[in-house]
Design a protein around this motif. Structure first.
Motif, short mmCIF file in Angstrom:
data_model
loop_
_atom_site.label_atom_id
_atom_site.label_comp_id
_atom_site.label_asym_id
_atom_site.label_seq_id
_atom_site.Cartn_x
_atom_site.Cartn_y
_atom_site.Cartn_z
N SER A 278 0.86 -1.19 0.00
CA SER A 278 0.00 0.00 0.00
C SER A 278 0.90 1.25 0.00
O SER A 278 2.03 1.21 0.50
CB SER A 278 -0.94 0.00 1.20
OG SER A 278 -0.21 -0.07 2.38
N ARG A 279 0.38 2.30 -0.61
CA ARG A 279 1.11 3.56 -0.70
C ARG A 279 0.16 4.71 -0.36
O ARG A 279 -0.89 4.84 -0.98
CB ARG A 279 1.64 3.80 -2.12
CG ARG A 279 2.67 2.80 -2.60
CD ARG A 279 4.06 3.06 -1.98
NE ARG A 279 5.04 2.16 -2.55
CZ ARG A 279 5.22 0.89 -2.21
NH1 ARG A 279 4.45 0.35 -1.29
NH2 ARG A 279 6.14 0.16 -2.79
N PRO A 280 0.53 5.55 0.60
CA PRO A 280 -0.34 6.68 0.94
C PRO A 280 -0.03 7.95 0.14
O PRO A 280 1.12 8.17 -0.24
CB PRO A 280 -0.01 6.90 2.43
CG PRO A 280 1.43 6.50 2.55
CD PRO A 280 1.69 5.45 1.48
N ARG A 281 -1.05 8.72 -0.12
CA ARG A 281 -0.93 10.10 -0.61
C ARG A 281 -0.01 10.27 -1.82
O ARG A 281 0.88 11.14 -1.85
CB ARG A 281 -0.51 11.03 0.53
CG ARG A 281 -1.54 10.98 1.68
CD ARG A 281 -1.07 11.71 2.90
NE ARG A 281 -1.28 13.14 2.77
CZ ARG A 281 -2.47 13.76 2.87
NH1 ARG A 281 -3.57 13.05 3.10
NH2 ARG A 281 -2.57 15.05 2.76
N LEU A 282 -0.22 9.42 -2.82
CA LEU A 282 0.52 9.55 -4.08
C LEU A 282 -0.11 10.66 -4.91
O LEU A 282 -1.29 10.99 -4.72
CB LEU A 282 0.40 8.24 -4.88
CG LEU A 282 1.04 6.99 -4.29
CD1 LEU A 282 0.51 5.75 -5.01
CD2 LEU A 282 2.56 7.09 -4.41
#
Ligand code: AMP
Length: 299
Positions: free
Chosen positions: A20-24
């Motif tokens: 998961s990757r936040p705030r791309l």
């Protein structure tokens, strides 16, 4: 020739089965503008909040995107979050925080009103129409949409479709809008709503163009591994418009090739989270995959 792109400019938090990757950097307009920027000048119209990282604005600038139409308001940037199932085709939205997007009214600078190519990326159809109201005689206008607007703003969308040259939607939206399960029947019904060119996106199965001179099937570039398909549809239509605006000749003669360029830019988008992969490629990488697709489909 330049492409004016209006749509959402967002922070996306994405979950796939493995990471998961936040705030791309996300939003329909971000994907479409960066995709179009490989082919020529792009003008971006959108809104972000004070929390929008400067490095994302620098990324637009590195791609030579004109950000004069990007409003920076006090408040929070539109934040969207989605989670993919194991097959990476099915996605559910976890969160939509509108932030400054809630009161967004796109204003075009005088120089932007004469942009010949206009891409109305996914955003409320009333805002897409507001952009068109400000344009002076654009040469070619394409609108994208999403199921949300079919559900909550159908009349606005139907009014908009009378004013555009091209309409891009995915397969399930085409079925929902026309109530036709047969794709050829759906295409006929979609043309009756106004657009001369209708493009149906079919995810990893490619895309279908219906134009005055007939149908064209564009394959998707075969990938060994899809990391994150978010924004692939926006990258497809951005690449298509960028190519159309900058290649020589009439639209009808170059739109099939433009579909292939759109497919190829979308393939790079799927190979990384958000725009991480697309922002690292060069025009030569795109040309290489276009040539490969040409070999794969010639018979
Ligand atoms: P796609 O994967 O092509 O459906 O596009 C995903 C992008 O759409 C993400 O970057 C989101 O920020 C953006 N998005 C999600 N919901 C909306 C919405 N309601 N209006 C505009 N853009 C949206």
């Amino acid at each position: 020739m330049s492409v004016l792109v209006v749509g959402s400019t967002a922070l996306d938090s994405i979950k796939t089965p493995t990471a998961s990757r936040p705030r791309l950097l996300g939003g329909s307009a971000s994907y479409a503008a960066i995709a179009a920027s490989f082919f020529g000048p792009v003008r971006l119209v959108g809104v972000v909040g004070a929390d929008f990282p400067r490095r994302y604005i620098q990324l637009y600038r590195r791609r030579k995107i004109d950000v004069e139409g990007l409003q920076i308001k006090s408040g929070k940037t539109f934040h969207w979050s989605g989670e993919y199932e194991a097959n990476m085709d099915n996605r559910r939205t976890l969160l939509t925080e509108l932030g400054v997007f809630e009161n967004f009214t796109p204003h075009l600078a005088a120089a932007h009103k004469t942009s010949p190519f206009v891409l109305l990326a996914n955003i409320a159809p009333s805002l897409q129409a507001h952009v068109l109201d400000q344009m002076s005689k654009p040469k070619f206008v394409v609108a994208d949409t999403m199921d949300l607007w079919l559900n909550i703003a159908l009349n606005d969308l139907l009014a908009l479709l009378k004013r555009v040259d091209g309409f891009v939607l995915n397969e399930s939206e085409a079925h929902q809008l026309t109530e036709c399960t047969n794709m050829l029947h759906a295409l006929r019904a979609l043309h009756k709503l106004g657009p001369k060119y209708v493009i149906i996106k079919k995810g990893h199965n490619g895309a279908l163009l219906s134009a005055p001179d007939g149908l064209f099937l564009s394959p998707a570039y075969p990938l060994r591994r899809v990391v994150d398909p978010t924004g692939a549809g926006d990258s497809f239509v951005g690449g298509l418009m960028g190519y159309l605006a900058n290649a020589r000749g009439p639209i009808e003669a170059k739109i099939r090739r433009a579909m292939i360029y759109g497919s190829v830019v979308a393939s790079f988008c799927c190979e990384g989270f958000g725009l991480t992969r697309t922002s690292k490629i060069k025009r030569a990488d795109i040309e290489k995959r276009v040539n490969e697709l040409e070999r794969l489909t010639r018979f």
